[in-house]
Design a protein around this motif. Structure first.
Motif, PDB file in Angstrom:
ATOM      1  N   LEU A 198       0.820  -1.209   0.000  1.00  0.00           N
ATOM      2  CA  LEU A 198       0.000   0.000   0.000  1.00  0.00           C
ATOM      3  C   LEU A 198       0.857   1.263   0.000  1.00  0.00           C
ATOM      4  O   LEU A 198       0.557   2.238  -0.697  1.00  0.00           O
ATOM      5  CB  LEU A 198      -0.928  -0.008   1.221  1.00  0.00           C
ATOM      6  N   ILE A 199       1.933   1.251   0.785  1.00  0.00           N
ATOM      7  CA  ILE A 199       2.819   2.419   0.845  1.00  0.00           C
ATOM      8  C   ILE A 199       3.435   2.692  -0.529  1.00  0.00           C
ATOM      9  O   ILE A 199       3.474   3.831  -0.997  1.00  0.00           O
ATOM     10  CB  ILE A 199       3.915   2.208   1.908  1.00  0.00           C
ATOM     11  N   VAL A 200       3.921   1.647  -1.166  1.00  0.00           N
ATOM     12  CA  VAL A 200       4.515   1.799  -2.496  1.00  0.00           C
ATOM     13  C   VAL A 200       3.476   2.324  -3.482  1.00  0.00           C
ATOM     14  O   VAL A 200       3.754   3.232  -4.277  1.00  0.00           O
ATOM     15  CB  VAL A 200       5.096   0.460  -2.990  1.00  0.00           C
ATOM     16  N   VAL A 224       3.874   5.906  -5.451  1.00  0.00           N
ATOM     17  CA  VAL A 224       3.978   5.867  -6.917  1.00  0.00           C
ATOM     18  C   VAL A 224       2.849   6.665  -7.565  1.00  0.00           C
ATOM     19  O   VAL A 224       3.070   7.438  -8.502  1.00  0.00           O
ATOM     20  CB  VAL A 224       3.979   4.412  -7.410  1.00  0.00           C
ATOM     21  N   ASN A 225       1.625   6.512  -7.070  1.00  0.00           N
ATOM     22  CA  ASN A 225       0.493   7.213  -7.679  1.00  0.00           C
ATOM     23  C   ASN A 225       0.534   8.707  -7.407  1.00  0.00           C
ATOM     24  O   ASN A 225       0.166   9.507  -8.269  1.00  0.00           O
ATOM     25  CB  ASN A 225      -0.822   6.623  -7.172  1.00  0.00           C
ATOM     26  N   LEU A 226       1.008   9.120  -6.223  1.00  0.00           N
ATOM     27  CA  LEU A 226       1.136  10.547  -5.935  1.00  0.00           C
ATOM     28  C   LEU A 226       2.210  11.186  -6.808  1.00  0.00           C
ATOM     29  O   LEU A 226       2.049  12.315  -7.284  1.00  0.00           O
ATOM     30  CB  LEU A 226       1.458  10.765  -4.455  1.00  0.00           C
ATOM     31  N   ALA A 265       8.482   5.372 -12.012  1.00  0.00           N
ATOM     32  CA  ALA A 265       8.942   4.169 -12.715  1.00  0.00           C
ATOM     33  C   ALA A 265      10.193   3.598 -12.056  1.00  0.00           C
ATOM     34  O   ALA A 265      10.329   2.381 -11.894  1.00  0.00           O
ATOM     35  CB  ALA A 265       9.214   4.495 -14.178  1.00  0.00           C
ATOM     36  N   VAL A 266      11.113   4.493 -11.662  1.00  0.00           N
ATOM     37  CA  VAL A 266      12.349   4.048 -11.002  1.00  0.00           C
ATOM     38  C   VAL A 266      12.027   3.377  -9.672  1.00  0.00           C
ATOM     39  O   VAL A 266      12.552   2.298  -9.353  1.00  0.00           O
ATOM     40  CB  VAL A 266      13.307   5.234 -10.785  1.00  0.00           C
ATOM     41  N   LEU A 267      11.149   3.992  -8.889  1.00  0.00           N
ATOM     42  CA  LEU A 267      10.800   3.434  -7.581  1.00  0.00           C
ATOM     43  C   LEU A 267      10.014   2.136  -7.710  1.00  0.00           C
ATOM     44  O   LEU A 267      10.166   1.227  -6.889  1.00  0.00           O
ATOM     45  CB  LEU A 267      10.002   4.463  -6.781  1.00  0.00           C
ATOM     46  N   THR A 268       9.186   2.046  -8.755  1.00  0.00           N
ATOM     47  CA  THR A 268       8.450   0.799  -8.977  1.00  0.00           C
ATOM     48  C   THR A 268       9.412  -0.364  -9.195  1.00  0.00           C
ATOM     49  O   THR A 268       9.219  -1.461  -8.655  1.00  0.00           O
ATOM     50  CB  THR A 268       7.521   0.939 -10.190  1.00  0.00           C
ATOM     51  N   CYS A 269      10.455  -0.122  -9.988  1.00  0.00           N
ATOM     52  CA  CYS A 269      11.456  -1.168 -10.240  1.00  0.00           C
ATOM     53  C   CYS A 269      12.276  -1.459  -8.982  1.00  0.00           C
ATOM     54  O   CYS A 269      12.631  -2.609  -8.716  1.00  0.00           O
ATOM     55  CB  CYS A 269      12.374  -0.744 -11.385  1.00  0.00           C
ATOM     56  N   THR A 270      12.575  -0.415  -8.217  1.00  0.00           N
ATOM     57  CA  THR A 270      13.373  -0.580  -6.998  1.00  0.00           C
ATOM     58  C   THR A 270      12.607  -1.378  -5.950  1.00  0.00           C
ATOM     59  O   THR A 270      13.175  -2.244  -5.274  1.00  0.00           O
ATOM     60  CB  THR A 270      13.758   0.792  -6.430  1.00  0.00           C
ATOM     61  N   ALA A 324      11.592  -1.637   6.030  1.00  0.00           N
ATOM     62  CA  ALA A 324      12.690  -2.601   5.918  1.00  0.00           C
ATOM     63  C   ALA A 324      12.520  -3.448   4.667  1.00  0.00           C
ATOM     64  O   ALA A 324      13.497  -3.772   3.979  1.00  0.00           O
ATOM     65  CB  ALA A 324      12.736  -3.490   7.159  1.00  0.00           C
ATOM     66  N   ALA A 325      11.277  -3.799   4.351  1.00  0.00           N
ATOM     67  CA  ALA A 325      11.007  -4.590   3.145  1.00  0.00           C
ATOM     68  C   ALA A 325      11.325  -3.788   1.887  1.00  0.00           C
ATOM     69  O   ALA A 325      11.859  -4.326   0.908  1.00  0.00           O
ATOM     70  CB  ALA A 325       9.546  -5.036   3.129  1.00  0.00           C
ATOM     71  N   MET A 326      11.016  -2.501   1.903  1.00  0.00           N
ATOM     72  CA  MET A 326      11.323  -1.647   0.751  1.00  0.00           C
ATOM     73  C   MET A 326      12.832  -1.527   0.571  1.00  0.00           C
ATOM     74  O   MET A 326      13.344  -1.554  -0.552  1.00  0.00           O
ATOM     75  CB  MET A 326      10.677  -0.277   0.941  1.00  0.00           C
TER      76      MET A 326
END
Length: 263
Positions: free
Chosen positions: A125-127, A131-133, A145-150, A167-169
């Motif tokens: 949910l955080i991701v 990403v949408n904001l 796009a960069v963060l989605t891949c990361t 921590a998971a991110m």
């Protein structure tokens, strides 16, 4: 050249290269298709249950109440898709345990997979929110796009390694390092299907704005949402598979050893 299948239930060795610890996007996609095929009924049923409220919302709405084309598109098309995107983050969390266990040769119930997957909902949910904001601001789409891949495997990492959201991110950032172009290619291919469908089918109809389009608006929206649901489900399966492959790639951990991490 491919390794022979081991014959053990749930193994996907037929797809594995003789270079077993290299993440490859088409390998992840192939394993994703295979995993979904083997679990077609439980995975698809889960997606139908999760998306049912959104479809009910669209089915019960009346697009004739829209005051303009912009209001029509925003209220009865864009907003439902945003809700679908939010619901879609639940999918990889709830199926990760079953996918990884099958890669390791074990069969587990969907109920157990769902219970263990709750931990992965928060990072997903955080991701999704970040990403949408970002996509609402100039050049935000590139950053998104960069963060989605990361953060592509943040949800499976949270489930498998019992990590908190941030921590998971961070763990996903480590696992995807050096492999993000491949992940970008994967997400680009999925996004391309959606974009082409919108440009070829939806946008021209919206631009016409005639009565016939308004009458069939619900049908257009439901069909497009169904396509989005299918792609979300497939991407969720691939994310779980990608996590297992990246652990093999980066940590040298076999599928069997990774399956044991949950215990």
């Amino acid at each position: 050249m491919w390794r022979e299948a081991s014959g053990r239930e749930g193994r996907f060795d037929m797809f594995e290269s003789v270079i077993p610890n290299q993440f490859r996007v088409f390998r992840a996609m192939g394993l994703g298709f295979s995993s979904w095929f083997r679990n077609f009924i439980p995975f698809t049923s889960l997606a139908v249950i999760l998306y049912a409220p959104v479809f009910a919302w669209v089915a019960l709405s009346d697009p004739r109440k829209a005051t303009s084309v912009d209001d029509l598109v925003s209220s009865y098309f864009v907003r439902p898709l945003y809700v679908m995107a939010g619901v879609g983050v639940l999918v990889p969390a709830l199926i990760t345990y079953r996918v990884v266990q099958q890669l390791g040769g074990q069969q587990v119930s969907m109920g157990e997979s769902i219970v263990r997957g709750v931990r992965g909902i928060a990072p997903g949910l955080i991701v999704a929110v970040i990403v949408n904001l970002l996509q609402l601001i100039p050049v935000g789409g590139i950053i998104a796009a960069v963060l989605t891949c990361t953060w592509f495997v943040a949800t499976p990492a949270a489930v498998a390694e019992k990590l908190g959201p941030f921590a998971a991110m961070g763990r996903s950032g480590v696992l995807t390092l050096g492999r993000r172009w491949g992940i970008f290619g994967l997400t680009f291919l999925v996004g391309l299907v959606v974009a082409l469908t919108a440009m070829v089918w939806i946008v021209p109809a919206i631009n016409r704005g005639d009565a016939s389009f308004l009458t069939s608006f619900k049908t257009w929206t439901v069909v497009f949402m169904a396509l989005m649901g299918v792609l979300h489900l497939y991407t969720g399966v691939v994310a779980s598979v990608s996590y297992a492959l990246l652990r093999q790639d980066k940590d040298g951990m076999s599928h069997e050893a990774l399956a044991a991490v949950f215990d």
